[in-house]
Design an enzyme around this catalytic site. Sequence first.
Site, PDB file in Angstrom:
ATOM      1  N   ASP A   1     -17.728  19.926  24.352  1.00  0.00           N
ATOM      2  CA  ASP A   1     -19.045  19.464  24.749  1.00  0.00           C
ATOM      3  C   ASP A   1     -20.078  20.521  24.363  1.00  0.00           C
ATOM      4  O   ASP A   1     -19.921  21.700  24.702  1.00  0.00           O
ATOM      5  CB  ASP A   1     -19.066  19.219  26.265  1.00  0.00           C
ATOM      6  CG  ASP A   1     -20.313  18.486  26.712  1.00  0.00           C
ATOM      7  OD1 ASP A   1     -20.225  17.258  26.888  1.00  0.00           O
ATOM      8  OD2 ASP A   1     -21.355  19.142  26.890  1.00  0.00           O
TER       9      ASP A   1
ATOM     10  N   GLU B   1     -22.990  14.227  23.102  1.00  0.00           N
ATOM     11  CA  GLU B   1     -22.573  15.539  22.593  1.00  0.00           C
ATOM     12  C   GLU B   1     -21.112  15.829  22.893  1.00  0.00           C
ATOM     13  O   GLU B   1     -20.672  16.971  22.843  1.00  0.00           O
ATOM     14  CB  GLU B   1     -23.459  16.641  23.196  1.00  0.00           C
ATOM     15  CG  GLU B   1     -23.284  16.880  24.678  1.00  0.00           C
ATOM     16  CD  GLU B   1     -24.136  15.983  25.560  1.00  0.00           C
ATOM     17  OE1 GLU B   1     -24.427  16.374  26.693  1.00  0.00           O
ATOM     18  OE2 GLU B   1     -24.515  14.884  25.122  1.00  0.00           O
TER      19      GLU B   1
END
Length: 417
Positions: A294, A336
């Site tokens: 992430d 993301e």
Amino acid sequence: MRNILVVEDSPLVLKILEHLFRQEPELQPVFCASLAEAELMLDTSAGLFFAALVDLNLPDAPNGEVVDLVLRYRVPCIVLSGSYNEQRRDELLLKGVVDYVLKESQHSYEYAFRLIHRLESNCQVKILVAEDSDATRHFIHRVLTPHLYQVLEARDGNEALRLLQEQPDIDLLLVDHSMPGLSGFELVKVLRQQMKRHDLIILGLSADTKGSLSAMFIKHGADDFLRKPFCPEELNCRVMSTLERRDLVRALKQAAQFDSLTGLYNRRAFYEQGIAQFRLALRNAQPLSVAMLDLDLFKSINDQYGHASGDLALAGFARAFQAALPDALLGRLGGEEFALVSSLDSGALVEILERLRAACAQLKYAVGAPPLSFSAGLYHGPPEDLESLLHQADTRLYQAKHQGRGCTVAYDATRAC
């Protein structure tokens, strides 16, 4: 950049073509208004031209002499004409022009540009002509060659099958119904049912007058059918339309499987590929590693530097991700968030992720933006199922975030046992 020779004397047509060329920055036109100008240009620079758009009737070449000139220099030639003459059209096509386009409307000129783009992709297309008649086989070869296809020939079904086995990158098969040895029908059945060549485009050919023959060919697995004798234009249109349909299907599959921004597998395709990889690992009793990654503080990148910068950060990270792990299954699960499946153990992957972290810190995605960083959770263990290991990796990712971000938290279940 492709240079296109345009030989045209009509101000109106030139205005239309200039407008279309402005919309095609990868095509660079060179305009000539007469046969004399075109001859001078080709005499000095023929090798620079990818193709030519030529007016059939020029003031100093009223009978299509410019076509012979262009073909003499082996430049693919698309003919523009203000009037339709079927006999003239057939003569030109047999001479080797790419196509004969009437100056009817904007659509006609757009079709000419479509032909140019098709020529670019045709250079990579392999076509096999399986036909026992030498005359028909040579006729098809002569019709297809101006379109820049790579054309192969086979005199019977057995030779065609051998070539298809030796060259699996053949894109399209033109196959006659009745051939010595392996017939066209039998060859199609072998290709579709035994060899599972569902990606191969097959066009059946036959001089038989039975109306049911085309249906039989298609039921056996052919994509289309042409009844002999056929005109060059019909053959070219059928081949071009089937290739464009194939390209459209491929584009749809690409869009369904891959994330458009990063080029990585999307969530659905990642799960499909991951499940298949887990099944294989389970059969081989091989442990697998799963990681969740992430990008850190990604929302602040979008808020402070704009979504365009956020997109650059995501695309740059994806390229570094692929470079660092070329043999792993990689995907963008959304936003993301990224994931990977690999046969490498946890120790090797932790080292790779640290090198990836250093590479990401060097990425430039916005002026004055902080170094790009990511957190990762990694789980290595028996391949129970993808969802369970992703959950385990996600738990470690959560821990990495709470430890201050920019780190990897790993767990190796094989060592814990």
